[in-house]
Scaffold this motif. Structure first.
Motif, PDB file in Angstrom:
ATOM      1  N   ALA A  78       0.857  -1.134  -0.212  1.00  0.00           N
ATOM      2  CA  ALA A  78       0.151  -0.315   0.069  1.00  0.00           C
ATOM      3  C   ALA A  78       1.076   1.315   0.283  1.00  0.00           C
ATOM      4  CB  ALA A  78      -0.472   0.115   0.702  1.00  0.00           C
ATOM      5  N   LEU A  79       2.055   1.456   1.385  1.00  0.00           N
ATOM      6  CA  LEU A  79       2.961   2.036   1.020  1.00  0.00           C
ATOM      7  C   LEU A  79       3.484   2.348  -0.479  1.00  0.00           C
ATOM      8  CD1 LEU A  79       4.489   4.206   2.517  1.00  0.00           C
ATOM      9  CD2 LEU A  79       5.872   2.681   3.328  1.00  0.00           C
ATOM     10  N   GLN A  92       2.555   1.852  -3.569  1.00  0.00           N
ATOM     11  CA  GLN A  92       1.404   2.256  -4.448  1.00  0.00           C
ATOM     12  C   GLN A  92       1.383   3.534  -3.701  1.00  0.00           C
ATOM     13  OE1 GLN A  92      -0.335   0.604  -6.550  1.00  0.00           O
ATOM     14  NE2 GLN A  92       0.254  -1.373  -6.561  1.00  0.00           N
ATOM     15  N   ALA A  93       1.098   4.138  -2.751  1.00  0.00           N
ATOM     16  CA  ALA A  93       1.106   5.597  -2.972  1.00  0.00           C
ATOM     17  C   ALA A  93       2.196   6.055  -3.189  1.00  0.00           C
ATOM     18  CB  ALA A  93       1.284   5.675  -1.324  1.00  0.00           C
ATOM     19  N   GLN A 147       2.261   6.729  -6.978  1.00  0.00           N
ATOM     20  CA  GLN A 147       1.363   7.453  -7.518  1.00  0.00           C
ATOM     21  C   GLN A 147       1.873   9.022  -7.011  1.00  0.00           C
ATOM     22  OE1 GLN A 147      -2.856   6.734  -6.183  1.00  0.00           O
ATOM     23  NE2 GLN A 147      -2.305   4.675  -6.501  1.00  0.00           N
ATOM     24  N   ARG A 148       2.449   8.856  -6.785  1.00  0.00           N
ATOM     25  CA  ARG A 148       3.424  10.557  -6.863  1.00  0.00           C
ATOM     26  C   ARG A 148       4.738  10.871  -7.639  1.00  0.00           C
ATOM     27  NH1 ARG A 148      -0.059  14.927  -4.455  1.00  0.00           N
ATOM     28  NH2 ARG A 148      -0.894  13.935  -2.260  1.00  0.00           N
ATOM     29  N   GLY A 205       3.574  11.054  -1.333  1.00  0.00           N
ATOM     30  CA  GLY A 205       3.388   9.946  -0.892  1.00  0.00           C
ATOM     31  C   GLY A 205       2.990   9.035   0.308  1.00  0.00           C
ATOM     32  N   ASP A 226      -0.126  10.223   1.683  1.00  0.00           N
ATOM     33  CA  ASP A 226      -1.518   9.363   0.910  1.00  0.00           C
ATOM     34  C   ASP A 226      -1.364   8.433   1.747  1.00  0.00           C
ATOM     35  OD1 ASP A 226      -1.316  11.907  -0.658  1.00  0.00           O
ATOM     36  OD2 ASP A 226      -0.876  10.548  -2.302  1.00  0.00           O
ATOM     37  N   TYR A 227      -0.571   8.166   2.283  1.00  0.00           N
ATOM     38  CA  TYR A 227      -0.404   6.329   2.309  1.00  0.00           C
ATOM     39  C   TYR A 227      -0.977   6.027   4.265  1.00  0.00           C
ATOM     40  CZ  TYR A 227       1.273   1.908   5.489  1.00  0.00           C
ATOM     41  OH  TYR A 227       0.679   1.082   6.090  1.00  0.00           O
ATOM     42  N   ASN A 264      -5.221   6.678   3.806  1.00  0.00           N
ATOM     43  CA  ASN A 264      -5.779   5.746   2.903  1.00  0.00           C
ATOM     44  C   ASN A 264      -5.996   4.593   4.434  1.00  0.00           C
ATOM     45  OD1 ASN A 264      -5.894   7.132   0.822  1.00  0.00           O
ATOM     46  ND2 ASN A 264      -3.444   6.577  -0.543  1.00  0.00           N
ATOM     47  N   ARG A 265      -4.548   4.545   4.864  1.00  0.00           N
ATOM     48  CA  ARG A 265      -4.540   2.972   5.587  1.00  0.00           C
ATOM     49  C   ARG A 265      -5.897   3.676   6.810  1.00  0.00           C
ATOM     50  NH1 ARG A 265      -0.006   2.197   9.953  1.00  0.00           N
ATOM     51  NH2 ARG A 265      -0.713   3.401  11.061  1.00  0.00           N
TER      52      ARG A 265
END
Length: 268
Positions: free
Chosen positions: A188-189, A191-192, A195-196, A255, A258-259, A262-263
């Motif tokens: 998940a980290l 991915q975040a 994306q950035r 990022g 964002d992680y 999102n978490r």
């Protein structure tokens, strides 16, 4: 930034002992044993001292005046890959990877601190976390274990390791993020972060990938960022520019933010 004086002082002391020993042709066996024991003790004291310094800084950073910042209270590890005797890969400029890693890692740490995070660095200068002369066995593994201990002792929630890439074909470029395939939070980290990073060079965007890197054992939410290819002449030039390093640092810090956002949203 956290002080690395204890660790650096201890490593410097070990090297002074090593030089002194080489100047004596046949040192007394008992004296040599005492010097080796002293070197190990100094290194251990240095690591403990570094941990205590970081914990004191964590307490200071958790002041209520920063509570409105997005990463307030988050303890985040930032690892500058390689260092000291271990230079990493080298590109066209001849500047070793370790130099790029440290410059960008320090910028990432500053960007995270500005968002309210408490940053725990594995290193803040061009030093390895072992004495390469006296350390026996697999030196790289032992050096990484010392990095993991710093992160573990400070209770990090998330870790980003900064590296540079290299490939036989100069055409390869772009940042890529790696994670431990067995860690959902690490993916998940990653991915975040990816994306950035995509916005920096969308023509060469890459997908996060699972990787077998020992530093990813720092905590479940760990990621290794290959910021670009030193084997690509144009990208190496960019990576050496302070302005681009700042853009990379901001992308990575965003990022991480964002992680955590999102978490919170993923939790029931």
């Amino acid at each position: 930034s956290f002080s690395f004086l204890f660790s650096l002082g201890s490593i410097s002391s070990i090297r002074r002992i090593s030089k002194h020993r080489s100047a004596v042709k046949c040192p007394d066996g008992g004296a040599l044993m005492k010097k080796q024991s002293l070197a190990v003790l100094i290194l251990l004291v240095g690591l403990v001292g570094f941990t205590l310094i970081q914990k004191e800084n964590i307490a200071q950073a958790l002041s209520p005046q920063f509570s409105t910042l997005p990463l307030y209270g988050r303890v985040i590890g930032v690892d500058a890959g390689h260092g000291g005797y271990d230079g990493g890969c080298v590109g066209f400029s001849g500047i070793p990877e370790k130099t790029f890693n440290l410059q960008i890692a320090m910028s990432v740490g500053k960007a995270l601190e500005e968002k309210g995070a408490v940053v725990v660095y594995s290193r803040t200068t061009d030093e390895a976390l072992i004495d390469p002369v006296r350390t026996t066995g697999y030196k790289k593994r032992k050096e990484l274990e010392n990095r993991l201990k710093i992160f573990s002792d400070n209770g990090i929630e998330c870790m980003v390791s900064i590296h540079m890439n290299k490939f036989s074909q100069e055409s390869q470029r772009g940042a890529q993020v790696f994670f431990d395939r067995e860690q959902e939070e690490g993916e998940a980290l990653a991915q975040a972060l990816e994306q950035r990073l995509f916005a920096l060079d969308p023509d060469y965007a890459r997908q996060p990938s699972a990787g077998d890197y020992y530093i990813l054992n720092a905590c479940p939410a760990s990621a290794l960022v290959e910021c670009g290819f030193l084997s690509n002449r144009e990208e190496e030039r960019l990576l050496a520019e302070e302005s681009y390093q700042q853009r990379l640092a901001q992308a990575i810090a965003c990022g991480v933010e964002d992680y955590f956002t999102n978490r919170i949203e993923r939790r029931p």
